[in-house]
Motif scaffolding. Structure first.
Motif, mmCIF file in Angstrom:
data_model
loop_
_atom_site.group_PDB
_atom_site.id
_atom_site.type_symbol
_atom_site.label_atom_id
_atom_site.label_comp_id
_atom_site.label_asym_id
_atom_site.label_seq_id
_atom_site.Cartn_x
_atom_site.Cartn_y
_atom_site.Cartn_z
ATOM 1 N N THR A 48 36.862 54.842 38.533
ATOM 2 C CA THR A 48 37.204 53.788 39.493
ATOM 3 C C THR A 48 36.029 52.812 39.650
ATOM 4 O OG1 THR A 48 38.705 55.252 40.693
ATOM 5 C CG2 THR A 48 37.802 53.390 41.939
ATOM 6 N N LYS A 49 36.363 51.527 39.804
ATOM 7 C CA LYS A 49 35.329 50.555 40.173
ATOM 8 C C LYS A 49 35.545 50.214 41.644
ATOM 9 C CE LYS A 49 32.924 46.723 38.102
ATOM 10 N NZ LYS A 49 32.844 45.935 36.877
ATOM 11 N N THR B 237 33.240 56.724 41.011
ATOM 12 C CA THR B 237 33.067 55.279 40.851
ATOM 13 C C THR B 237 31.984 54.989 39.826
ATOM 14 O OG1 THR B 237 31.369 55.079 42.543
ATOM 15 C CG2 THR B 237 33.665 54.873 43.263
ATOM 16 N N VAL B 238 32.206 53.919 39.107
ATOM 17 C CA VAL B 238 31.230 53.491 38.119
ATOM 18 C C VAL B 238 29.912 53.148 38.808
ATOM 19 C CG1 VAL B 238 31.916 51.064 38.149
ATOM 20 C CG2 VAL B 238 31.020 52.058 36.043
ATOM 21 N N GLU B 239 29.982 52.726 40.076
ATOM 22 C CA GLU B 239 28.764 52.412 40.822
ATOM 23 C C GLU B 239 27.871 53.666 40.946
ATOM 24 O OE1 GLU B 239 31.808 51.390 41.637
ATOM 25 O OE2 GLU B 239 31.779 49.266 42.190
ATOM 26 N N THR B 240 28.476 54.800 41.277
ATOM 27 C CA THR B 240 27.712 56.053 41.372
ATOM 28 C C THR B 240 27.293 56.545 39.995
ATOM 29 O OG1 THR B 240 28.908 56.687 43.367
ATOM 30 C CG2 THR B 240 27.866 58.464 42.121
ATOM 31 N N LEU B 241 28.245 56.532 39.055
ATOM 32 C CA LEU B 241 27.994 57.111 37.731
ATOM 33 C C LEU B 241 26.880 56.364 37.000
ATOM 34 C CD1 LEU B 241 31.730 57.697 36.699
ATOM 35 C CD2 LEU B 241 30.105 59.406 37.586
ATOM 36 N N ASP B 242 26.791 55.061 37.217
ATOM 37 C CA ASP B 242 25.742 54.298 36.530
ATOM 38 C C ASP B 242 24.339 54.730 36.971
ATOM 39 O OD1 ASP B 242 27.219 52.865 34.698
ATOM 40 O OD2 ASP B 242 27.564 51.154 36.032
ATOM 41 N N LYS B 243 24.245 55.266 38.186
ATOM 42 C CA LYS B 243 22.944 55.813 38.603
ATOM 43 C C LYS B 243 22.581 57.046 37.778
ATOM 44 C CE LYS B 243 23.593 54.193 43.319
ATOM 45 N NZ LYS B 243 24.169 54.615 44.606
ATOM 46 N N ALA B 244 23.596 57.853 37.467
ATOM 47 C CA ALA B 244 23.349 59.023 36.618
ATOM 48 C C ALA B 244 22.996 58.594 35.197
ATOM 49 C CB ALA B 244 24.591 59.929 36.606
ATOM 50 N N LYS C 105 41.205 51.445 39.075
ATOM 51 C CA LYS C 105 41.118 52.819 38.570
ATOM 52 C C LYS C 105 41.677 52.804 37.157
ATOM 53 C CE LYS C 105 42.236 57.600 39.741
ATOM 54 N NZ LYS C 105 42.804 58.574 40.673
ATOM 55 N N LEU C 106 40.802 52.937 36.163
ATOM 56 C CA LEU C 106 41.219 52.806 34.761
ATOM 57 C C LEU C 106 40.828 54.055 33.963
ATOM 58 C CD1 LEU C 106 40.207 49.068 34.113
ATOM 59 C CD2 LEU C 106 42.463 49.971 34.708
ATOM 60 N N GLY D 122 25.500 48.158 26.329
ATOM 61 C CA GLY D 122 26.113 47.162 27.204
ATOM 62 C C GLY D 122 26.465 47.709 28.574
ATOM 63 N N ASP D 123 27.334 47.010 29.293
ATOM 64 C CA ASP D 123 27.817 47.416 30.609
ATOM 65 C C ASP D 123 28.828 48.548 30.421
ATOM 66 O OD1 ASP D 123 28.978 47.711 33.079
ATOM 67 O OD2 ASP D 123 29.779 45.666 33.213
ATOM 68 N N GLY D 124 28.574 49.706 31.030
ATOM 69 C CA GLY D 124 29.439 50.876 30.853
ATOM 70 C C GLY D 124 30.909 50.607 31.149
ATOM 71 N N TRP D 125 31.171 49.701 32.076
ATOM 72 C CA TRP D 125 32.570 49.412 32.441
ATOM 73 C C TRP D 125 33.371 48.892 31.237
ATOM 74 C CZ3 TRP D 125 35.594 51.242 35.947
ATOM 75 C CH2 TRP D 125 36.780 50.591 36.309
ATOM 76 N N ASP D 126 32.661 48.373 30.224
ATOM 77 C CA ASP D 126 33.324 47.944 28.986
ATOM 78 C C ASP D 126 34.153 49.078 28.363
ATOM 79 O OD1 ASP D 126 32.000 45.556 29.304
ATOM 80 O OD2 ASP D 126 30.557 45.887 27.660
#
Lengths: 381, 381
Positions: A149-150, A69-76, A156-157, A111-115
């Motif tokens: 995944t978000k 998940t992007v939520e976990t990965l953004d912590k890394a 899931k993209l 920016g926001d990684g999800w971009d």
């Protein structure tokens, strides 16, 4: 046939190869070692990495989940920035590797990684990435693709960039020894469907690509047959190298590709948490039946050259049945119901998700509209 | 199975791909375009290169002969140094490409370039190299190997280095259209033997490598069958990609390799000027017969999986006969006498040459001593 192909990932294949990382990562690079739930601390992989990196400066980030998940990965990402990391070392299977591709790119993006996943931002820079593969299946260790995944929105993209192609991938088949049976079986199916996505399309008169794909498919059929007796080096070596070759770009160069099974499967994982490989085994047979007119020639070729089936009017259908038997022999579900999912409620929800993600014209001919996806999912119920 | 593998050559495959060179070679690099006898001025390749490099600074060196000589190549080295060239672009088949690998390495070496071939100097630096392939056969466009001849002493020696691996290789199958029939037939045989050198060895339980090798061999059998009707894109595409894959390192990764046919064949070319591919077709069948005990299992596997021959006690020999029929169908000589060489005088001269070059323990098991080479050559008379 018209294509560009290059794959510069350096493969280190064989027992004990993790030690090679000592010389393959520049001594002055600060390394972030990223892994999942900690199985690498039990099977000896973590200790081998610690030993290989004993002269490097390194830190670690653990807890990358299946379907990262992007939520976990953004912590890394935050950690990598704070610690001024130079190099990402992914230690895991497809989830960790895909997640690390995101980390490598997002760390150098303001920016926001999800971009990256929504295509708002095209990857322009990334930290160098290395891989220690712990689960043969994904092929992600030598390609530039990633699926993230978000959790917040159950999306899931995917994204792809040559900038996140791993520089080096260590493939030590011994890692298979400690894997749960379910994960190994999933790996066989995952690799099988990766090949089919690049092979079961219209004929491109590409004899090398077809011949290679069939060789890999035959390997997986044999590996499945020998699954009960799999505790030997030959079985492990051949699964690991076959799964890598299934998705390193080579068999797909210059030929029509499909990937509709993957796109529909991703929605099943996103909504119901089903293992990636299992979603493919659920979707693919029904998809092939619905698309049988377009895929008949290639299905017949597969029947003859992979399953040694006799040519007759029913060969395409017989080939699909052989694929289903293959998955079932590994105790992999081939219907939504086998995975405990109730079709009446799931099919509309999955079609809605496809629509939301713009998946309205899937497959090699962009002919799999939402209505066709609905039919595929109904048949797969 | 235990290996390192990487191949970073970027392949540009398809009609009209020469134009891609404009962006694939940095704009500030001064390019030395190297070619052979000038056929590229008749078939349009030269004009396409001129067009692709119109914004580059470039000069040319022509006249690289078949079995390129260090005497000729050293003139190119001199030119490259004098003109401070940054990039070597090889436009040709195996001879030009191999020659350019020497040029790329020797230009940055202060001593006598022949030291590279005698192993007195190990290549430590080389100019970047690109390739426009004009003759499918060699595989040299995506590997780091090279064979160079010294005319003065009639020596044909090889070297290899990852530093001379081409950065980019343009494979436009249209170049085959203007090739003489003899060169195309040679190309089919050359690629076939390249595969055999990596496949007809003891069993390494490497299913991917074996399956790929067999797919490529089957392609070449089919290309030979369709040789009289070869004037079409499908035939040209598949020959060009098959010949590339035959020697880019992939099918040889982690398996036992032989190369004795090549080493003995090189001496025939050096002494008698026979085309490279033809020397292989002369040596290989006799070598396989002499080594049949070691190679029986793999010959039988090849008979079943490449030539569809039935399993019986004689299968290894039947497979060798099928190989001979394949070469003969392309009007390629399979005996020294077919090439106009008289065995009684040639065999001792060839054995002497092998001895002089230290080729006293050839093949996968180093079991081909000078006596064994003599027996092979006598059988090939």
């Amino acid at each position: 046939m018209n294509f560009s192909f290059s794959n510069s990932t350096r493969i280190e294949f064989g027992q004990g190869r993790i030690a090679k990382l000592a010389s393959l990562i520049d001594a002055d690079q600060k390394v972030l070692v990223v892994y999942g739930g900690g199985s690498i601390k039990k099977n000896g992989v973590y200790d081998q990495i610690k030993d290989a990196l004993k002269d490097h400066s390194w830190l670690e980030f653990s807890g990358v989940e299946a379907n990262p998940t992007v939520e976990t990965l953004d912590k890394a990402v935050e950690l990598a920035r704070k610690e001024k990391v130079d190099y990402i070392l992914a230690v895991g299977g497809g989830s960790v590797i895909d997640g690390c591709k995101y980390i490598a790119a997002a760390t150098l993006y303001d920016g926001d990684g999800w971009d990256i996943l929504t295509r708002k931002y095209t990857v322009a820079r990334a930290l160098p990435l290395g891989v220690v593969l712990t689960l043969p299946a994904t092929g992600s260790e030598s390609n530039g693709g990633s699926v993230v995944t978000k959790a917040a929105t159950k999306e899931k993209l995917s994204f792809g960039s040559p900038l996140v192609l791993p520089r080096v991938a260590v493939l030590d088949p011994d890692v298979i020894k400690s894997l749960p049976e379910r994960q190994v079986a999933n790996g066989v199916v995952d690799a099988f469907v990766h090949i089919c996505e690049q092979y079961l399309s219209h004929n491109s008169d590409a004899w090398v690509q077809d011949g290679y794909a069939e060789a890999l498919l035959r390997n997986l059929v044999r590996l499945a047959e020998e699954f009960p007796q799999r505790d030997n080096d030959v079985w492990r070596n051949n699964l690991m190298w076959t799964a890598n070759q299934a998705l390193n770009g080579l068999i797909g160069a210059g030929v029509a590709q499909d990937w509709a099974t993957h796109m529909i499967g991703h929605e099943i994982t996103a909504l119901y948490g089903v293992d990636h490989a299992r979603t493919l085994a659920i979707v693919q047979p029904s998809l092939l039946r619905v698309q049988i007119a377009d895929k008949r020639a290639k299905l017949e070729q597969m029947g003859r050259n992979v399953f040694n089936l006799p040519q007759d009017d029913n060969l395409a259908e017989t080939t699909i049945e052989a694929i289903e038997r293959l998955y079932s022999s590994l105790e992999i579900p081939i219907r939504l119901s086998h995975a405990g999912i109730e079709g009446d409620t799931a099919v509309p929800a999955l079609v809605d998700a496809l629509e939301k993600h713009g998946m309205t014209a899937l497959g090699e001919n962009r002919a799999i509209t939402l209505d066709v996806s609905r039919e595929i999912l109904q048949r797969a119920a």
